[in-house]
Design an enzyme around this catalytic site. Sequence first.
Site, short mmCIF file in Angstrom:
data_model
loop_
_atom_site.label_atom_id
_atom_site.label_comp_id
_atom_site.label_asym_id
_atom_site.label_seq_id
_atom_site.Cartn_x
_atom_site.Cartn_y
_atom_site.Cartn_z
N HIS A 23 0.82 -1.20 0.02
CA HIS A 23 -0.09 0.04 -0.02
C HIS A 23 0.95 1.21 0.13
CE1 HIS A 23 -3.49 2.33 1.29
NE2 HIS A 23 -2.71 3.05 1.79
N GLU A 24 2.06 1.14 0.81
CA GLU A 24 2.65 2.41 1.06
C GLU A 24 3.67 2.56 -0.16
OE1 GLU A 24 2.36 4.91 2.87
OE2 GLU A 24 0.84 3.71 4.24
N HIS A 27 1.84 4.26 -3.03
CA HIS A 27 1.65 5.87 -3.06
C HIS A 27 3.28 6.37 -3.46
CE1 HIS A 27 -1.79 6.26 -0.76
NE2 HIS A 27 -1.53 5.56 0.49
#
Length: 213
Positions: A23-24, A27
């Site tokens: 998820h990170e 980003h």
Amino acid sequence: MASEALRTGTLYFLALVIALSLHEFSHALAALSLGDTTAKDRGRFTLNPVAHLDPLGTLLLLFLAFQGVGIGWARPVPVDPSRLRGNMRRSMGVVALAGPFSNLLQAVIGFNLYLAFAVFIVPHLAVGNQGVALAADFLEVFVRVNLSLAAFNLIPLYPLDGAKVLSAVLPGDWSRRLDVFFLRVGMWPLVLIVLWDWILPKLQLLLFDSKRK
């Protein structure tokens, strides 16, 4: 009973670590593709979970995963909106959306792996194989975790990704009002919702037990 709880908690913790790290990373990947190298410059453009996991958030995640509660967090990827190409609000919205989108993609991949595993691998293995059961359970947990993370992060409350996505799609004036509102109230609305969702079932159980007595 204890061994089953340990097994389930371990599966959930591992699935959350993988899901949060990707998820990170997503980003960071989205920000880099739009011209912002901040995350890369700070060592966050990596799939290594150590770079993304917050010490306190990970400890809480580790503890609560074995209690059947999915609360914890990773370190937010640093993004400099002024370095993003195009409309700054829209670009931030794209960067924010990349996280939940990655969780949906992980869920789709996990589900397809589960189906492929069940159709092509399981029939050729011995019945009762513990490795087979463990792999199948992990894939099921992995899909559940990623769907939950995607849905949770799309809630339009600070500091979740949904708040940035909502700000990106609103007209300029409304977007600024929303940003000012979140600056004033901070993350208290989210904290109250999480606590309410966590405490309410326990209150209902206590009330039910008291009525039975």
